[in-house]
Design an enzyme around this catalytic site. Structure first.
Site, mmCIF file in Angstrom:
data_model
loop_
_atom_site.group_PDB
_atom_site.id
_atom_site.type_symbol
_atom_site.label_atom_id
_atom_site.label_comp_id
_atom_site.label_asym_id
_atom_site.label_seq_id
_atom_site.Cartn_x
_atom_site.Cartn_y
_atom_site.Cartn_z
ATOM 1 N N ASP A 35 -0.745 27.161 10.324
ATOM 2 C CA ASP A 35 0.700 26.982 10.169
ATOM 3 C C ASP A 35 1.411 27.845 11.209
ATOM 4 O O ASP A 35 1.033 29.004 11.445
ATOM 5 C CB ASP A 35 1.130 27.373 8.750
ATOM 6 N N GLY A 96 10.479 21.396 -1.537
ATOM 7 C CA GLY A 96 10.445 22.108 -0.264
ATOM 8 C C GLY A 96 9.654 21.409 0.822
ATOM 9 O O GLY A 96 9.387 22.009 1.859
ATOM 10 N N SER A 98 9.051 19.615 4.038
ATOM 11 C CA SER A 98 9.895 19.477 5.223
ATOM 12 C C SER A 98 9.252 18.589 6.282
ATOM 13 O O SER A 98 9.951 18.096 7.176
ATOM 14 C CB SER A 98 10.228 20.847 5.810
ATOM 15 N N HIS A 103 0.297 17.142 3.849
ATOM 16 C CA HIS A 103 -0.474 18.326 4.271
ATOM 17 C C HIS A 103 -0.724 19.199 3.064
ATOM 18 O O HIS A 103 0.187 19.481 2.294
ATOM 19 C CB HIS A 103 0.262 19.106 5.367
ATOM 20 N N HIS A 105 -1.410 22.888 2.021
ATOM 21 C CA HIS A 105 -1.375 24.266 2.528
ATOM 22 C C HIS A 105 -2.557 25.029 1.917
ATOM 23 O O HIS A 105 -2.675 25.068 0.682
ATOM 24 C CB HIS A 105 -0.110 24.988 2.065
HETATM 25 P P1 5GP Z 1 6.289 21.803 4.032
HETATM 26 O O1 5GP Z 1 7.586 22.586 4.098
HETATM 27 O O2 5GP Z 1 6.526 20.356 4.395
HETATM 28 O O3 5GP Z 1 5.500 21.964 2.777
HETATM 29 O O4 5GP Z 1 5.341 22.436 5.140
HETATM 30 C C1 5GP Z 1 5.505 22.199 6.501
HETATM 31 C C2 5GP Z 1 4.820 23.332 7.210
HETATM 32 O O5 5GP Z 1 4.651 22.970 8.565
HETATM 33 C C3 5GP Z 1 5.628 24.630 7.192
HETATM 34 O O6 5GP Z 1 4.857 25.648 6.558
HETATM 35 C C4 5GP Z 1 5.870 24.920 8.679
HETATM 36 O O7 5GP Z 1 5.792 26.282 8.995
HETATM 37 C C5 5GP Z 1 4.797 24.107 9.362
HETATM 38 N N1 5GP Z 1 5.151 23.648 10.686
HETATM 39 C C6 5GP Z 1 6.338 23.087 11.060
HETATM 40 N N2 5GP Z 1 6.310 22.750 12.362
HETATM 41 C C7 5GP Z 1 5.069 23.088 12.814
HETATM 42 C C8 5GP Z 1 4.427 22.984 14.090
HETATM 43 O O8 5GP Z 1 4.990 22.495 15.088
HETATM 44 N N3 5GP Z 1 3.154 23.460 14.198
HETATM 45 C C9 5GP Z 1 2.502 23.999 13.117
HETATM 46 N N4 5GP Z 1 1.258 24.444 13.338
HETATM 47 N N5 5GP Z 1 3.072 24.105 11.904
HETATM 48 C C10 5GP Z 1 4.340 23.659 11.762
#
Ligand code: 5GP
Ligand code: ZN
Length: 117
Positions: A35, A96, A98, A103, A105
């Site tokens: 991440d 949350g 985004s 994915h 985590h």
């Molecule tokens: P969500 O908020 O959808 O559960 O998680 C999205 C995750 O993607 C976040 O933890 C964020 O830090 C990560 N993320 C967003 N843009 C990028 C990127 O360009 N590269 C990587 N490696 N992670 C990203």
């Protein structure tokens, strides 16, 4: 919409190598990478190479890639040598989410609170 490469999807671009990422594991159907904004000493995202918006869409399509994602997540944690790890699917805006390419985590390397905030 599920399957293949979705234009405008950040994680499809990572799978395609169009956006750089630090890959830590990969199989035929799954990729794991760090991440960009880690919330724990180990914070890895495990994704299918094919596009699904969220975990519900994976399940609706039969869900077998989810087992491969779980195996990769477990391998990442085992290689890190941690005693425990958390696997989180933020699903939907209120939770949350985004990035709308599913994915999991993998979070580890520190004590985890419960319930998650
Ligand atoms: P969500 O908020 O959808 O559960 O998680 C999205 C995750 O993607 C976040 O933890 C964020 O830090 C990560 N993320 C967003 N843009 C990028 C990127 O360009 N590269 C990587 N490696 N992670 C990203
Ligand atoms: Zn995608």
């Amino acid at each position: 919409v599920s399957g293949g490469y979705q234009n405008g999807c950040l994680f499809c671009r990572i799978v395609a190598g169009e956006v750089p990422a630090t890959q830590v594991a990969g199989t035929e159907r799954v990729v794991a990478f760090r991440d960009i904004n880690p919330r724990a000493p180990i914070h890895v995202l495990v994704i299918p190479r094919e596009h699904y918006p969220d975990v519900a869409a994976v399940a609706a399509d039969g869900g077998d890639v989810l087992v491969e994602m779980a195996r990769v997540a477990a391998d990442v944690a085992a290689r890190a040598g941690v005693d425990g790890w958390r696997w989180v699917f933020n699903t939907g805006v209120d939770a949350g989410q985004s990035v709308f390419h599913v994915h999991g985590h993998v979070l580890a390397g520190r004590a985890m609170g419960w319930p998650p905030g």
